[in-house]
Design a protein around this motif. Structure first.
Motif, short mmCIF file in Angstrom:
data_model
loop_
_atom_site.label_atom_id
_atom_site.label_comp_id
_atom_site.label_asym_id
_atom_site.label_seq_id
_atom_site.Cartn_x
_atom_site.Cartn_y
_atom_site.Cartn_z
N PRO A 148 58.26 49.77 28.51
CA PRO A 148 57.26 50.76 28.94
C PRO A 148 55.82 50.29 28.75
CG PRO A 148 58.41 51.56 26.98
CD PRO A 148 59.09 50.30 27.42
N GLY A 149 55.56 49.51 27.70
CA GLY A 149 54.21 49.00 27.48
C GLY A 149 53.77 48.06 28.61
N TYR A 150 54.67 47.16 29.00
CA TYR A 150 54.33 46.24 30.09
C TYR A 150 54.25 46.97 31.43
CZ TYR A 150 54.85 42.30 26.86
OH TYR A 150 54.71 41.42 25.82
N ALA A 151 55.00 48.05 31.60
CA ALA A 151 54.88 48.85 32.83
C ALA A 151 53.48 49.47 32.92
CB ALA A 151 55.94 49.94 32.87
N ILE A 152 52.97 49.94 31.80
CA ILE A 152 51.60 50.48 31.77
C ILE A 152 50.61 49.36 32.05
CG2 ILE A 152 49.83 51.56 30.34
CD1 ILE A 152 52.19 52.98 28.85
N LEU A 153 50.85 48.18 31.46
CA LEU A 153 49.98 47.04 31.71
C LEU A 153 49.97 46.67 33.19
CD1 LEU A 153 48.09 44.81 30.85
CD2 LEU A 153 50.07 43.51 30.01
N ASP A 154 51.13 46.73 33.84
CA ASP A 154 51.19 46.49 35.30
C ASP A 154 50.22 47.42 36.03
OD1 ASP A 154 53.11 44.44 35.47
OD2 ASP A 154 54.77 45.87 35.53
N GLU A 155 50.22 48.69 35.65
CA GLU A 155 49.35 49.69 36.30
C GLU A 155 47.88 49.38 36.04
OE1 GLU A 155 50.70 53.48 34.88
OE2 GLU A 155 52.71 53.20 35.75
N ILE A 156 47.55 48.99 34.82
CA ILE A 156 46.17 48.65 34.48
C ILE A 156 45.72 47.45 35.31
CG2 ILE A 156 44.69 47.71 32.65
CD1 ILE A 156 46.45 49.39 30.67
N LEU A 157 46.55 46.43 35.37
CA LEU A 157 46.21 45.22 36.15
C LEU A 157 46.05 45.55 37.63
CD1 LEU A 157 48.60 42.75 34.33
CD2 LEU A 157 46.09 42.77 34.17
N ALA A 158 46.94 46.38 38.17
CA ALA A 158 46.84 46.78 39.58
C ALA A 158 45.53 47.51 39.84
CB ALA A 158 48.04 47.65 39.98
N SER A 159 45.13 48.39 38.93
CA SER A 159 43.88 49.13 39.14
C SER A 159 42.68 48.20 39.04
CB SER A 159 43.75 50.30 38.13
OG SER A 159 43.51 49.83 36.83
N GLN A 160 42.75 47.18 38.19
CA GLN A 160 41.66 46.20 38.11
C GLN A 160 41.56 45.40 39.41
OE1 GLN A 160 42.76 44.25 34.44
NE2 GLN A 160 40.99 45.17 33.42
N LEU A 161 42.70 45.05 39.99
CA LEU A 161 42.70 44.32 41.25
C LEU A 161 42.13 45.17 42.38
CD1 LEU A 161 46.15 42.50 41.02
CD2 LEU A 161 43.88 41.44 40.93
N VAL A 162 42.49 46.45 42.40
CA VAL A 162 41.96 47.35 43.42
C VAL A 162 40.45 47.48 43.24
CG1 VAL A 162 41.91 49.76 44.20
CG2 VAL A 162 44.10 48.61 43.81
N SER A 163 40.00 47.64 42.01
CA SER A 163 38.56 47.76 41.73
C SER A 163 37.79 46.52 42.16
CB SER A 163 38.31 48.00 40.24
OG SER A 163 38.83 49.24 39.84
N ALA A 164 38.45 45.36 42.02
CA ALA A 164 37.82 44.12 42.42
C ALA A 164 37.99 43.84 43.91
CB ALA A 164 38.39 42.96 41.60
N GLY A 165 38.73 44.72 44.61
CA GLY A 165 38.93 44.55 46.05
C GLY A 165 39.99 43.52 46.39
N ARG A 166 40.87 43.20 45.41
CA ARG A 166 41.93 42.22 45.64
C ARG A 166 43.27 42.87 45.44
NH1 ARG A 166 40.74 37.71 41.51
NH2 ARG A 166 40.07 39.48 40.32
N THR A 167 43.85 43.37 46.48
CA THR A 167 45.19 43.94 46.38
C THR A 167 46.19 42.95 46.95
OG1 THR A 167 44.94 45.06 48.49
CG2 THR A 167 44.41 46.32 46.50
N SER A 168 47.42 43.06 46.49
CA SER A 168 48.44 42.15 47.03
C SER A 168 49.48 42.89 47.80
CB SER A 168 49.11 41.39 45.89
OG SER A 168 49.54 42.26 44.87
#
Length: 168
Positions: A148-168
Motif C-alpha cells: 500500500p505504501g508503494y501504491a501511494i508513492l505511485d500516485e504521488i509520482l504520477a501527480s508530479q509527472l502531470v504537474s510537470a506536463g509529462r504524462t505517460s
C-alpha cells in the motif's frame, strides 16, 4: 494502481533480503520521494490507521534519519539510521535499526535506482547481521505495508509527472 505482483521480496545468500519494485517515473523523482521528509510522510507506512509523528532526514554522508509512526490504540514504532553513502539520484547506503529493537544489531540497506525509458526500478538490498535476523525479516509480513505504501508513492509520482506536463 499497484498490486503485490509488482513487488518482489527475496532472500539472497545467507544474510540478505532484496526488495525490487518499479515505478513509472524518472529516478530523480523517485529519489526525491525517498529522501524528502515532506514526501516521505505522504507514502511511507501510512496505512491501517498509522501516521507520522516524526520524520527527520539529514541527507548527507554521516547524517541521520529518524521516523516515528503513531498507530491505532496509541501504538508507536520508530526507525532510525545513518547515511553511509549518497549518490543522487542513483544510490543510497544507510544503516537501519528500530527504536524498540525486535532483532539484535542494525541492518545495512543499499538502495539502487535504475532508470530505463522513464521507468525506475528500485533494488533495495538489506544486509543483516545474521541468518536468523534475515529469516525474521522475511517472515514479518513487511510486504503488507510495502504494497500500500508503494501504491501511494505511485500516485504521488504520477501527480508530479502531470504537474510537470509529462504524462505517460
Amino acid at each position: 494502481m499497484t498490486n503485490a505482483a509488482d513487488l518482489r521480496v527475496e532472500p539472497r545468500g545467507e544474510r540478505e533480503v532484496v526488495i525490487t519494485r518499479s515505478f513509472q517515473a524518472p529516478r530523480h523523482l523517485v529519489f526525491e520521494a525517498m529522501t524528502r521528509p515532506e514526501l516521505i510522510q505522504r507514502w511511507m507506512g501510512i496505512f491501517g490507521g498509522w501516521s507520522f509523528e516524526r520524520c527527520e532526514v539529514d541527507l548527507r554522508v554521516g547524517g541521520a534519519y529518524h521516523y516515528v509512526w503513531r498507530g491505532p490504540d496509541e501504538a508507536r514504532m520508530g526507525m532510525h539510521g545513518t547515511f553511509r553513502e549518497i549518490a543522487p539520484p542513483e544510490r543510497i547506503v544507510a544503516t537501519e535499526a528500530f527504536d524498540d529493537p525486535w532483532f539484535p544489531g542494525e541492518l545495512v540497506v543499499t538502495t539502487v535506482l535504475t532508470e530505463r525509458g522513464g521507468r525506475t526500478t528500485m533494488t533495495m538490498s538489506t544486509l543483516c547481521d545474521t541468518t536468523k535476523v534475515r529469516e525474521a525479516i522475511l517472515n514479518c509480513g513487511m510486504e503488507h505495508g510495502l504494497v500500500p505504501g508503494y501504491a501511494i508513492l505511485d500516485e504521488i509520482l504520477a501527480s508530479q509527472l502531470v504537474s510537470a506536463g509529462r504524462t505517460s
